[in-house]
Design a protein around this motif. Structure first.
Motif, PDB file in Angstrom:
ATOM      1  N   LYS A  87       1.176  -1.246  -0.136  1.00  0.00           N
ATOM      2  CA  LYS A  87       0.275   0.162  -0.431  1.00  0.00           C
ATOM      3  C   LYS A  87       0.293   1.360   0.255  1.00  0.00           C
ATOM      4  O   LYS A  87       1.593   1.234   0.412  1.00  0.00           O
ATOM      5  CB  LYS A  87      -0.387  -0.084   1.452  1.00  0.00           C
ATOM      6  CG  LYS A  87      -1.901   1.379   1.423  1.00  0.00           C
ATOM      7  CD  LYS A  87      -2.403   1.175   2.776  1.00  0.00           C
ATOM      8  CE  LYS A  87      -3.502  -0.068   2.823  1.00  0.00           C
ATOM      9  NZ  LYS A  87      -4.731   0.253   3.551  1.00  0.00           N
ATOM     10  N   ILE A  88       0.411   2.209  -0.678  1.00  0.00           N
ATOM     11  CA  ILE A  88       1.359   4.003  -0.517  1.00  0.00           C
ATOM     12  C   ILE A  88       0.802   4.621  -0.064  1.00  0.00           C
ATOM     13  O   ILE A  88      -1.424   4.540  -1.099  1.00  0.00           O
ATOM     14  CB  ILE A  88       1.575   3.897  -2.127  1.00  0.00           C
ATOM     15  CG1 ILE A  88       2.183   3.102  -2.711  1.00  0.00           C
ATOM     16  CG2 ILE A  88       2.346   5.149  -2.814  1.00  0.00           C
ATOM     17  CD1 ILE A  88       3.144   3.081  -4.048  1.00  0.00           C
ATOM     18  N   MET A  89       0.532   5.253   1.022  1.00  0.00           N
ATOM     19  CA  MET A  89      -0.554   6.542   1.307  1.00  0.00           C
ATOM     20  C   MET A  89      -0.020   7.431   1.221  1.00  0.00           C
ATOM     21  O   MET A  89       1.612   7.549   0.757  1.00  0.00           O
ATOM     22  CB  MET A  89      -0.527   6.207   3.238  1.00  0.00           C
ATOM     23  CG  MET A  89      -0.990   5.182   3.434  1.00  0.00           C
ATOM     24  SD  MET A  89      -2.678   4.630   3.123  1.00  0.00           S
ATOM     25  CE  MET A  89      -3.144   5.685   4.649  1.00  0.00           C
ATOM     26  N   THR A  90      -1.009   7.835   0.452  1.00  0.00           N
ATOM     27  CA  THR A  90      -0.962   9.882   0.717  1.00  0.00           C
ATOM     28  C   THR A  90      -1.253  10.753   1.743  1.00  0.00           C
ATOM     29  O   THR A  90      -1.781  10.385   2.031  1.00  0.00           O
ATOM     30  CB  THR A  90      -1.211  10.154  -0.953  1.00  0.00           C
ATOM     31  OG1 THR A  90      -2.558  10.182  -0.833  1.00  0.00           O
ATOM     32  CG2 THR A  90      -0.351   9.119  -1.808  1.00  0.00           C
ATOM     33  N   SER A  91      -0.559  11.888   2.226  1.00  0.00           N
ATOM     34  CA  SER A  91      -0.958  12.853   2.696  1.00  0.00           C
ATOM     35  C   SER A  91      -2.418  13.873   2.259  1.00  0.00           C
ATOM     36  O   SER A  91      -2.131  13.599   0.583  1.00  0.00           O
ATOM     37  CB  SER A  91       0.119  14.414   3.523  1.00  0.00           C
ATOM     38  OG  SER A  91       0.792  14.675   2.136  1.00  0.00           O
ATOM     39  N   SER A  92      -3.032  14.755   2.811  1.00  0.00           N
ATOM     40  CA  SER A  92      -3.941  14.911   2.085  1.00  0.00           C
ATOM     41  C   SER A  92      -3.030  16.905   1.564  1.00  0.00           C
ATOM     42  O   SER A  92      -1.467  16.955   2.116  1.00  0.00           O
ATOM     43  CB  SER A  92      -4.908  16.085   3.511  1.00  0.00           C
ATOM     44  OG  SER A  92      -5.508  14.871   3.837  1.00  0.00           O
ATOM     45  N   GLY A  93      -3.551  17.516   0.393  1.00  0.00           N
ATOM     46  CA  GLY A  93      -3.178  18.682   0.186  1.00  0.00           C
ATOM     47  C   GLY A  93      -3.987  19.399  -0.312  1.00  0.00           C
ATOM     48  O   GLY A  93      -4.635  18.525  -1.359  1.00  0.00           O
ATOM     49  N   THR A  94      -3.712  20.525  -0.483  1.00  0.00           N
ATOM     50  CA  THR A  94      -4.435  21.368  -1.025  1.00  0.00           C
ATOM     51  C   THR A  94      -4.316  21.299  -2.849  1.00  0.00           C
ATOM     52  O   THR A  94      -3.169  20.668  -2.626  1.00  0.00           O
ATOM     53  CB  THR A  94      -4.824  22.843  -0.936  1.00  0.00           C
ATOM     54  OG1 THR A  94      -3.401  23.250  -0.764  1.00  0.00           O
ATOM     55  CG2 THR A  94      -5.245  23.156   0.154  1.00  0.00           C
ATOM     56  N   SER A  95      -5.050  22.182  -3.537  1.00  0.00           N
ATOM     57  CA  SER A  95      -4.729  21.996  -5.415  1.00  0.00           C
ATOM     58  C   SER A  95      -2.718  22.462  -5.040  1.00  0.00           C
ATOM     59  O   SER A  95      -2.901  23.724  -4.751  1.00  0.00           O
ATOM     60  CB  SER A  95      -5.388  22.749  -5.686  1.00  0.00           C
ATOM     61  OG  SER A  95      -5.135  22.783  -7.526  1.00  0.00           O
ATOM     62  N   GLY A  96      -2.266  21.261  -6.071  1.00  0.00           N
ATOM     63  CA  GLY A  96      -0.781  21.935  -6.594  1.00  0.00           C
ATOM     64  C   GLY A  96      -0.022  22.183  -5.027  1.00  0.00           C
ATOM     65  O   GLY A  96       1.468  22.024  -5.704  1.00  0.00           O
ATOM     66  N   PHE A 146      -9.819  10.031  -1.431  1.00  0.00           N
ATOM     67  CA  PHE A 146      -9.561   8.987  -0.614  1.00  0.00           C
ATOM     68  C   PHE A 146      -8.557   8.488   0.326  1.00  0.00           C
ATOM     69  O   PHE A 146      -8.690   8.293   1.334  1.00  0.00           O
ATOM     70  CB  PHE A 146      -9.702   7.693  -1.532  1.00  0.00           C
ATOM     71  CG  PHE A 146      -9.957   6.613  -1.467  1.00  0.00           C
ATOM     72  CD1 PHE A 146     -11.552   6.058  -0.738  1.00  0.00           C
ATOM     73  CD2 PHE A 146      -8.834   5.964  -1.510  1.00  0.00           C
ATOM     74  CE1 PHE A 146     -10.844   4.450  -0.665  1.00  0.00           C
ATOM     75  CE2 PHE A 146      -8.923   3.982  -0.568  1.00  0.00           C
ATOM     76  CZ  PHE A 146     -10.539   4.000  -0.108  1.00  0.00           C
ATOM     77  N   SER A 147      -7.054   8.905  -0.092  1.00  0.00           N
ATOM     78  CA  SER A 147      -6.150   8.039   0.833  1.00  0.00           C
ATOM     79  C   SER A 147      -5.815   9.467   2.156  1.00  0.00           C
ATOM     80  O   SER A 147      -5.361   8.102   2.770  1.00  0.00           O
ATOM     81  CB  SER A 147      -4.950   8.002   0.310  1.00  0.00           C
ATOM     82  OG  SER A 147      -4.429   9.973  -0.283  1.00  0.00           O
ATOM     83  N   ALA A 148      -6.297  10.347   2.173  1.00  0.00           N
ATOM     84  CA  ALA A 148      -6.462  10.838   3.115  1.00  0.00           C
ATOM     85  C   ALA A 148      -7.249  10.668   4.545  1.00  0.00           C
ATOM     86  O   ALA A 148      -7.903  10.424   5.033  1.00  0.00           O
ATOM     87  CB  ALA A 148      -6.015  11.976   3.168  1.00  0.00           C
TER      88      ALA A 148
END
Length: 362
Positions: A87-96, A146-148
């Motif tokens: 699994k690869i988890m990614t953090s939240s982030g705003t556009s850009g 989804f990931s966050a």
């Protein structure tokens, strides 16, 4: 290989070790993780070599090397072969924004889940409770987040049964769904879970605007995932709790502090309003000028330590959050370990929390 089998930690209650015993446990495991990642993760090894840091050296956890949490946005840090990544988890982030990428093997993913259950069940009890999710089911369809946000919902869903959603797909309160849920479980304890800003923006403010009251006096709320937007509105943690009590009678409210870079080892808020470390984690508050250790009561940058990450070097991270160590082993709630509070994001730090990134559009 890591020296101590991780499963042995699950025989110990998560808030039962005083400083001397916990420090010995932490130091053994964290030194082993540092050596493990030094051997198996080339970028991590080069970072330590550049600082002339020797894995396993130093007498206390304060001397352990740490990485800035933002580094996971720039480098693919992993200590396992690509074939072992499940699994690869990614953090939240705003556009850009760049997002962190966290690589999990089966062992680390299982330990994260088991640790989360061990910690949170101290507050929810051993059994699974009927669960009302303070969000919209549409989030599970939005692969961009989804990931966050969705992963947080799915993770905490381990503690719930007969799940229902408090908001519809338009992010409006679903009064019929809530009424049906409460009628079905009338007189029984229920679990609420959601992200801080989502609850404030789409539940509390909507109830106030509609002049409606929902009786959730038998419920326990767990919330977290970012305070930056609420701080901009001058809403403190205490005010958040009091406002919810006013519109729905909530008495049991527990915030949590955590991040995708150290999934599983969350810091839960006790009945006295303090965030607690468990036997799986620790915090150090560092002076932003020279990274020296701040004494209790002095604000600084939060460093988080976790015993979980084996597939990536995330066991010792310097966050972008500011906080204060309040004490250790003497919280009035009776739980042992360090307890602390979050003061907010460091100035100029990116918005990154699960609900903060969503809040950026408001």
């Amino acid at each position: 290989m890591i020296s101590r089998p991780f499963d042995s930690l699950f025989t110990i209650a998560p808030y039962s070790l005083a400083r001397s015993d916990k420090q010995a446990l932490l130091l053994e495991r964290l030194h082993a993780l540092t050596r493990h990642h030094y051997i198996h993760c080339e970028p991590y090894r080069r970072i330590l070599d550049a600082q002339r840091l020797v894995p396993g050296s130093g007498n206390g956890i304060e001397a352990l090397p740490f990485l800035p949490v933002s580094l996971f946005k720039l480098l693919g840090l992993k200590s396992v072969a690509d074939s072992e990544i499940v699994k690869i988890m990614t953090s939240s982030g705003t556009s850009g924004q760049q997002v962190s990428r966290i690589f999990l093997d089966k062992t680390t993913a299982v330990n994260q889940q088991k640790t989360l259950v061990k910690i949170v069940s101290q507050f929810t009890g051993a059994g699974r409770l009927p669960m009302l999710i303070m969000d919209s089911p549409a989030i599970l369809k939005d692969r961009r987040q989804f990931s966050a946000r969705a992963a947080g919902i799915l993770g905490f869903s381990l503690f719930g049964s007969r799940r229902a959603w408090a908001l519809n797909e338009k992010m409006e309160i679903d009064y019929p769904a809530i009424a049906a849920f409460l009628e079905q479980h009338q007189g029984k304890p229920v679990l609420l879970f959601g992200f801080t800003f989502m609850i404030w923006q789409h539940f509390y403010k909507a109830l106030m605007a509609d002049k409606r009251y929902i009786d959730l006096s038998e419920a326990l709320l767990i919330h977290g995932g970012g305070w930056k937007k609420l701080q901009n509105e001058a809403v403190s943690s205490q005010a958040f709790t009091e406002c919810l009590k006013e519109v729905c009678g909530l008495k049991a409210v527990h915030e949590y502090y955590g991040m995708v870079e150290q999934t599983g080892s969350v810091y839960m808020q006790c009945e006295r309003g303090h965030l607690h470390t468990s036997i799986f984690s620790d915090v150090i508050i560092r002076n932003p000028r020279d990274f020296s250790v701040c004494p209790p009561g002095v604000s600084g940058i939060i460093q988080v330590l976790s015993l979980l990450p084996e597939s990536y070097p995330g066991h010792s991270l310097l966050t972008e959050d500011e906080g204060v160590l309040l004490g250790e082993d003497d919280c009035p709630c009776g739980r042992l370990g360090k307890y602390f509070q979050i003061n907010g994001r460091l100035k100029k730090a990116e918005i990154r929390g699960c609900s903060d990134t969503y809040a950026a559009q408001f």
